[in-house]
Enzyme design. Sequence first.
Site, mmCIF file in Angstrom:
data_model
loop_
_atom_site.group_PDB
_atom_site.id
_atom_site.type_symbol
_atom_site.label_atom_id
_atom_site.label_comp_id
_atom_site.label_asym_id
_atom_site.label_seq_id
_atom_site.Cartn_x
_atom_site.Cartn_y
_atom_site.Cartn_z
ATOM 1 C CE1 TYR A 131 5.464 14.909 -6.149
ATOM 2 C CE2 TYR A 131 6.706 16.949 -6.420
ATOM 3 C CZ TYR A 131 6.332 15.862 -5.638
ATOM 4 O OH TYR A 131 6.814 15.739 -4.356
ATOM 5 C CB SER A 160 6.326 19.248 -2.978
ATOM 6 O OG SER A 160 7.461 19.643 -3.737
HETATM 7 P P1 NDP Z 1 9.680 7.764 -0.678
HETATM 8 O O1 NDP Z 1 9.307 7.283 -2.034
HETATM 9 O O2 NDP Z 1 11.084 7.672 -0.252
HETATM 10 O O3 NDP Z 1 8.713 7.098 0.414
HETATM 11 C C1 NDP Z 1 7.321 7.129 0.185
HETATM 12 C C2 NDP Z 1 6.590 6.554 1.373
HETATM 13 O O4 NDP Z 1 5.184 6.601 1.079
HETATM 14 C C3 NDP Z 1 6.955 5.126 1.630
HETATM 15 O O5 NDP Z 1 6.902 4.849 3.005
HETATM 16 C C4 NDP Z 1 5.851 4.368 0.886
HETATM 17 O O6 NDP Z 1 5.564 3.106 1.447
HETATM 18 C C5 NDP Z 1 4.669 5.274 1.123
HETATM 19 N N1 NDP Z 1 3.678 5.056 0.088
HETATM 20 C C6 NDP Z 1 3.834 5.201 -1.255
HETATM 21 N N2 NDP Z 1 2.717 4.862 -1.885
HETATM 22 C C7 NDP Z 1 1.823 4.483 -0.928
HETATM 23 C C8 NDP Z 1 0.492 4.019 -0.951
HETATM 24 N N3 NDP Z 1 -0.169 3.860 -2.106
HETATM 25 N N4 NDP Z 1 -0.123 3.727 0.219
HETATM 26 C C9 NDP Z 1 0.538 3.871 1.398
HETATM 27 N N5 NDP Z 1 1.809 4.302 1.476
HETATM 28 C C10 NDP Z 1 2.439 4.606 0.332
HETATM 29 O O7 NDP Z 1 9.207 9.302 -0.647
HETATM 30 P P2 NDP Z 1 9.712 10.542 0.227
HETATM 31 O O8 NDP Z 1 9.940 10.148 1.619
HETATM 32 O O9 NDP Z 1 10.756 11.241 -0.522
HETATM 33 O O10 NDP Z 1 8.407 11.466 0.099
HETATM 34 C C11 NDP Z 1 7.420 11.540 1.102
HETATM 35 C C12 NDP Z 1 6.494 12.694 0.790
HETATM 36 O O11 NDP Z 1 7.265 13.905 0.677
HETATM 37 C C13 NDP Z 1 5.760 12.563 -0.562
HETATM 38 O O12 NDP Z 1 4.460 13.080 -0.423
HETATM 39 C C14 NDP Z 1 6.587 13.426 -1.497
HETATM 40 O O13 NDP Z 1 5.829 13.909 -2.585
HETATM 41 C C15 NDP Z 1 7.007 14.536 -0.552
HETATM 42 N N6 NDP Z 1 8.187 15.258 -0.973
HETATM 43 C C16 NDP Z 1 9.390 14.634 -1.159
HETATM 44 C C17 NDP Z 1 10.490 15.352 -1.569
HETATM 45 C C18 NDP Z 1 11.809 14.729 -1.816
HETATM 46 O O14 NDP Z 1 12.680 15.420 -2.406
HETATM 47 N N7 NDP Z 1 12.069 13.490 -1.376
HETATM 48 C C19 NDP Z 1 10.403 16.815 -1.795
HETATM 49 C C20 NDP Z 1 9.111 17.369 -1.552
HETATM 50 C C21 NDP Z 1 8.052 16.615 -1.147
HETATM 51 P P3 NDP Z 1 5.818 1.722 0.634
HETATM 52 O O15 NDP Z 1 7.186 1.780 0.051
HETATM 53 O O16 NDP Z 1 5.634 0.696 1.687
HETATM 54 O O17 NDP Z 1 4.764 1.661 -0.411
#
Ligand code: NDP
Length: 236
Positions: free
Chosen positions: A145, A131
């Site tokens: 975070y 991030s």
């Molecule tokens: P979402 O919360 O929208 O999606 C998260 C994804 O990760 C889902 O597919 C979820 O699957 C999966 N996930 C969460 N926990 C677990 C777990 N314990 N084991 C396996 N899978 C897991 O997040 P984003 O798409 O927004 O974020 C994705 C990445 O990008 C993260 O690392 C986040 O920190 C990073 N990021 C996001 C930003 C943003 O503004 N959105 C900005 C900067 C970085 P399920 O629901 O099935 O558990």
Amino acid sequence: MIQEKRNVLVIGGSRGIGAAIVQRFAEAGDLVTFTYAGSTDAAAALQDKTGAVAVRSDAADRKAVISAVSSQGKLDVLVVNAGALVLGNPLELDADAVDRMIDLNVRAPYHAAVEAARKMADGGRIIIIGSVNGDRMPFEGGAAYALTKSAMQGMARGLARDFGGRGITVNVVQPGPTDTDMNPANGPMSEAMHSFMAIKRHVRPMEVAGMVLWLAGPDAGVVTGALHTIDGGFGA
Ligand code: NDP
């Protein structure tokens, strides 16, 4: 020359940025597997739409994430996308929630990357979704975070050295505010976030996925140990 299909594993691919990455690799003709923890319906829908294989596996569990990687056999590309966001006053935050976030955001990418390197042929690609908050945390409540996302930076630099002799690259993609369930473009913090940006809109998940695809592609073979920020100028 026709490029062979790559074996791609996306840790955390059922929704948001991860789902966009799954879709883009599948559209490129690759063999894609993705893990998820709780969103069974979203995972099934993405599997149907893309032909990718969904595997339920909690990335915060070290044994589970290592097993998800090792069961892939030969792996060409690993993307670790799963992440959690725990925000709030550090004096009031639940310490267990902070530790769970550290398990998912820091320990999972490390152990997944190391296990992937055991499985990869020379020239493999490891891409971790960090991030821009690893570089800049311009509001209160984000210390834990930011800690997790800056940890990935040192991890990628070190692992790039460890695996570089085999041509395996290790990179971090650092999105800024991106329109997902975690951070919807119409959410309550949008205006504040856009005020930090040169281009005042949320990043689209497909834009992040495009950067990941490039890092996995033939032009990025010497790009390693590097941070790739895609943030509308949030960190500028
Ligand atoms: P979402 O919360 O929208 O999606 C998260 C994804 O990760 C889902 O597919 C979820 O699957 C999966 N996930 C969460 N926990 C677990 C777990 N314990 N084991 C396996 N899978 C897991 O997040 P984003 O798409 O927004 O974020 C994705 C990445 O990008 C993260 O690392 C986040 O920190 C990073 N990021 C996001 C930003 C943003 O503004 N959105 C900005 C900067 C970085 P399920 O629901 O099935 O558990």
